[in-house]
Scaffold this motif. Structure first.
Motif, mmCIF file in Angstrom:
data_model
loop_
_atom_site.group_PDB
_atom_site.id
_atom_site.type_symbol
_atom_site.label_atom_id
_atom_site.label_comp_id
_atom_site.label_asym_id
_atom_site.label_seq_id
_atom_site.Cartn_x
_atom_site.Cartn_y
_atom_site.Cartn_z
ATOM 1 N N GLU A 1 0.816 -1.226 0.000
ATOM 2 C CA GLU A 1 0.000 0.000 0.000
ATOM 3 C C GLU A 1 0.845 1.270 0.000
ATOM 4 N N LYS A 2 2.125 1.143 0.335
ATOM 5 C CA LYS A 2 2.936 2.327 0.607
ATOM 6 C C LYS A 2 3.900 2.657 -0.525
ATOM 7 N N GLU A 3 3.700 2.067 -1.697
ATOM 8 C CA GLU A 3 4.753 2.189 -2.713
ATOM 9 C C GLU A 3 5.052 3.628 -3.112
ATOM 10 N N ASN A 4 4.044 4.509 -3.058
ATOM 11 C CA ASN A 4 4.303 5.884 -3.483
ATOM 12 C C ASN A 4 4.630 6.841 -2.337
ATOM 13 N N HIS A 5 4.860 6.287 -1.168
ATOM 14 C CA HIS A 5 5.256 7.125 -0.041
ATOM 15 C C HIS A 5 6.749 7.384 -0.086
ATOM 16 N N TYR A 6 7.121 8.604 0.334
ATOM 17 C CA TYR A 6 8.547 8.904 0.509
ATOM 18 C C TYR A 6 8.991 8.406 1.885
ATOM 19 N N PRO A 7 10.292 8.135 2.019
ATOM 20 C CA PRO A 7 10.759 7.616 3.316
ATOM 21 C C PRO A 7 10.276 8.439 4.512
ATOM 22 N N HIS A 8 10.291 9.788 4.396
ATOM 23 C CA HIS A 8 9.910 10.569 5.581
ATOM 24 C C HIS A 8 8.427 10.454 5.908
ATOM 25 N N GLN A 9 7.668 9.834 4.996
ATOM 26 C CA GLN A 9 6.235 9.624 5.283
ATOM 27 C C GLN A 9 5.994 8.242 5.892
ATOM 28 N N LEU A 10 7.072 7.484 6.087
ATOM 29 C CA LEU A 10 6.943 6.133 6.633
ATOM 30 C C LEU A 10 7.521 6.081 8.048
ATOM 31 N N SER A 11 7.008 5.153 8.843
ATOM 32 C CA SER A 11 7.590 4.957 10.178
ATOM 33 C C SER A 11 8.951 4.286 10.023
ATOM 34 N N GLY A 12 9.743 4.294 11.096
ATOM 35 C CA GLY A 12 11.058 3.660 11.055
ATOM 36 C C GLY A 12 10.973 2.192 10.656
ATOM 37 N N GLY A 13 9.996 1.498 11.221
ATOM 38 C CA GLY A 13 9.840 0.081 10.911
ATOM 39 C C GLY A 13 9.510 -0.139 9.442
ATOM 40 N N GLN A 14 8.657 0.752 8.913
ATOM 41 C CA GLN A 14 8.305 0.646 7.495
ATOM 42 C C GLN A 14 9.508 0.960 6.609
ATOM 43 N N GLN A 15 10.261 2.000 6.995
ATOM 44 C CA GLN A 15 11.466 2.330 6.219
ATOM 45 C C GLN A 15 12.428 1.153 6.194
ATOM 46 N N GLN A 16 12.582 0.515 7.343
ATOM 47 C CA GLN A 16 13.529 -0.593 7.394
ATOM 48 C C GLN A 16 13.052 -1.760 6.535
ATOM 49 N N ARG A 17 11.722 -1.953 6.468
ATOM 50 C CA ARG A 17 11.214 -3.049 5.622
ATOM 51 C C ARG A 17 11.439 -2.725 4.148
ATOM 52 N N VAL A 18 11.294 -1.447 3.781
ATOM 53 C CA VAL A 18 11.604 -1.059 2.395
ATOM 54 C C VAL A 18 13.092 -1.305 2.109
ATOM 55 N N ALA A 19 13.937 -0.970 3.092
ATOM 56 C CA ALA A 19 15.382 -1.168 2.906
ATOM 57 C C ALA A 19 15.704 -2.651 2.711
ATOM 58 N N ILE A 20 14.990 -3.499 3.428
ATOM 59 C CA ILE A 20 15.195 -4.945 3.256
ATOM 60 C C ILE A 20 14.784 -5.353 1.837
ATOM 61 N N ALA A 21 13.640 -4.844 1.389
ATOM 62 C CA ALA A 21 13.173 -5.161 0.037
ATOM 63 C C ALA A 21 14.169 -4.665 -1.015
ATOM 64 N N ARG A 22 14.730 -3.474 -0.780
ATOM 65 C CA ARG A 22 15.693 -2.915 -1.737
ATOM 66 C C ARG A 22 16.924 -3.806 -1.860
ATOM 67 N N ALA A 23 17.415 -4.292 -0.713
ATOM 68 C CA ALA A 23 18.593 -5.162 -0.754
ATOM 69 C C ALA A 23 18.260 -6.495 -1.433
ATOM 70 N N LEU A 24 17.063 -7.036 -1.140
ATOM 71 C CA LEU A 24 16.673 -8.325 -1.732
ATOM 72 C C LEU A 24 16.533 -8.234 -3.247
ATOM 73 N N ALA A 25 16.126 -7.058 -3.728
ATOM 74 C CA ALA A 25 15.875 -6.895 -5.163
ATOM 75 C C ALA A 25 17.128 -7.141 -5.999
ATOM 76 N N MET A 26 18.296 -7.040 -5.370
ATOM 77 C CA MET A 26 19.537 -7.242 -6.108
ATOM 78 C C MET A 26 19.944 -8.716 -6.142
ATOM 79 N N ASP A 27 19.104 -9.598 -5.590
ATOM 80 C CA ASP A 27 19.368 -11.040 -5.556
ATOM 81 C C ASP A 27 20.737 -11.407 -5.007
ATOM 82 N N PRO A 28 21.101 -10.890 -3.849
ATOM 83 C CA PRO A 28 22.419 -11.253 -3.317
ATOM 84 C C PRO A 28 22.422 -12.691 -2.812
#
Lengths: 222, 258
Positions: free
Chosen positions: B141-168
């Motif tokens: 639901e939050k795809e168009n939110h900017y980081p400052h519009q997200l809670s810390g927990g939400q930001q961290q989950r986006v960061a996890i998704a960003r790292a996973l997207a690179m298939d490490p």
């Protein structure tokens, strides 16, 4: 001391021509100051100590000596070395060079204020150095740079009367030439002040508005 | 199983401060590792060395059988070039304590941009993958939110998704809940628990959350002063630690230990 509208009417056309020169010198000078400032900032942040330190000392030297002396040097001394510049050219180069040492600090601070974590995130995602700059650092660094850069533009505008010393007929000099030949100072000098006010007061408010607009844009992330 | 990471006699110092002392350790492919221990014990440094954010002073680090900080040129071992490091980094992703999302990009753009720039993925494929991953971390639901519009927990989950997207092949989690308000910790840990169960990516996490370490890890490493004091499955380490120093640490942090 009597105010004469006739003098105003007489001097106005020459002063408007002078204003055009003033605005030209300010804008082109500012563009030089911004471009050169960015180059100086990048050189200052170089990993090579020689480049970084020599850039530092050159900047210090330019910043700590009067613009007026630099203008004299460009216009009256360089011809001895076989370099001849038109008065306006010398003025624009002088203004641009002098203020580039200030704008470079704005660029450097802007880039250095981006948190280390942003560089590290970009590296962890395997961004190349130029991609890091282009897609991560500059988009964050530029907005807070805009207000101080706008303020330097206003400062440069106010410094342009110095160009009269190297025979540029800008706003102040246009009035001065008239004054000296007609022994009328009240009206021309009042008009000079007025012109500067008319341009710089609204500009200052625009700069303040920019400052508010870009302040703490990403506050929660820092 | 094969060794995906190996530290051989690695030392690292910041000035006079010795952070890692002749460290030997290895990680098997697919293993989920929890690194625990007091602050300043060198846990985070291990992750930062693997992500190439810190160099080493001596020893060797092997990733997937290749030297990380060195490379062979004409049979001679020389310090790694930037090109070699770039190749090695393709295998590794990291999530940081401070999230480090790009604040000028929306949640979804944070996940798309690296795929497009670095992996050369098409925009539409990058978007699809970003949406999948946002769904995985519960933020579709939050795809168009900017980081400052997200809670810390939400930001961290986006960061996890960003790292996973690179298939490490290796994911590094560096105290990913330490900067969060207490009530936001679990939502992030739950994502990590889910990943640990469902993915065969090798994962190293530095954490102070002992309950989480127990659920997450196949193996727990207890560090002190730049060295591994004890290593073993969570049941062993938490229920029946062999070393007095491990016991002391756990007593301080959880309070009850046999």
């Amino acid at each position: 001391m009597n105010w004469s509208w006739k003098v105003v009417y007489d001097v106005l056309p020459q002063m408007l021509e002078g204003l055009v020169i003033t605005v030209q010198a300010t804008i082109i000078g500012a563009l030089v100051a911004y471009a050169l400032g960015l180059i100086l900032a990048i050189m200052r942040m170089s990993n090579s100590r020689i480049i970084s330190l020599s850039t530092y000392w050159i900047s210090e030297f330019i910043r700590r000596t009067p613009l007026l002396v630099q203008l004299y040097f460009l216009f009256y001394v360089l011809p001895d070395l076989g370099i001849f510049l038109e008065p306006l050219e010398a003025g624009i180069i002088g203004l641009g060079l002098h203020f580039s040492t200030y704008t470079s600090e704005v660029f450097r601070a802007g880039i250095e204020n981006v948190p280390t974590g942003q560089w590290e995130a970009a590296k962890s995602l395997n961004y190349r150095p130029y991609q890091t700059m282009r897609y991560v650092i500059l988009p964050q660094a530029i907005p807070p740079m805009i207000p101080p850069l706008a303020n330097y533009l206003i400062t440069m505008f106010k410094e342009t009367p110095l160009l009269s010393a190297i025979t540029v007929v800008e706003l102040f000099n246009a009035a001065n030439i008239y004054s000296n030949s007609h022994y009328k100072y009240l009206e021309p000098m009042t008009l000079v002040g007025l012109f500067f006010l008319i341009v710089s007061v609204p500009s200052a408010y625009i700069a303040m508005w920019l400052e508010r607009k870009y302040q703490r844009r990403y506050a929660r992330n820092h | 199983m094969s060794r995906i990471i190996e530290f051989q006699n690695v030392s690292k110092a910041y000035g006079d401060l010795q952070v890692l002392k002749h460290l030997d350790m290895h990680v098997e492919a697919g293993e989920k590792l929890a690194l625990i221990g007091p602050s300043g014990s060198g846990k985070t440094t291990i992750l930062r060395i693997l992500m190439t954010l810190e160099t080493i002073n001596s020893g060797h680090v092997m990733v997937e059988g290749d030297y990380l900080w060195h490379q062979k040129v004409n049979d001679e071992l020389v310090p790694a070039s930037e090109k070699h490091l770039r190749k090695m980094r393709e295998n590794i992703g990291m999530v940081f304590q401070q999230f480090n999302l790009f604040p000028h990009l929306t949640a979804i753009a944070n996940i798309e941009q690296p795929q497009i720039l670095i992996k050369g993925v098409d925009k539409s494929d990058a978007t699809n993958k970003a949406r999948e991953l946002l769904a995985l971390v519960g933020l579709e639901e939050k795809e168009n939110h900017y980081p400052h519009q997200l809670s810390g927990g939400q930001q961290q989950r986006v960061a996890i998704a960003r790292a996973l997207a690179m298939d490490p092949k290796i994911m590094l989690f560096d105290e990913v809940t330490s900067a969060l308000d207490p009530e936001l910790v679990e939502e992030v840990l739950n994502v990590l628990r889910l990943l640990a169960e469902t993915s065969d990516t090798t994962m190293l996490t530095v954490t102070h959350e002992m309950n989480f370490a127990r659920d997450f890890a196949d193996r727990v490493l207890f560090f002190e002063k730049g060295q591994i004091v004890e290593s073993g499955p969570p049941n062993e380490i938490f229920k029946n630690p062999k070393e007095e120093r491990t016991r002391n640490f756990l007593r301080q942090i959880i309070g009850e230990i046999p």
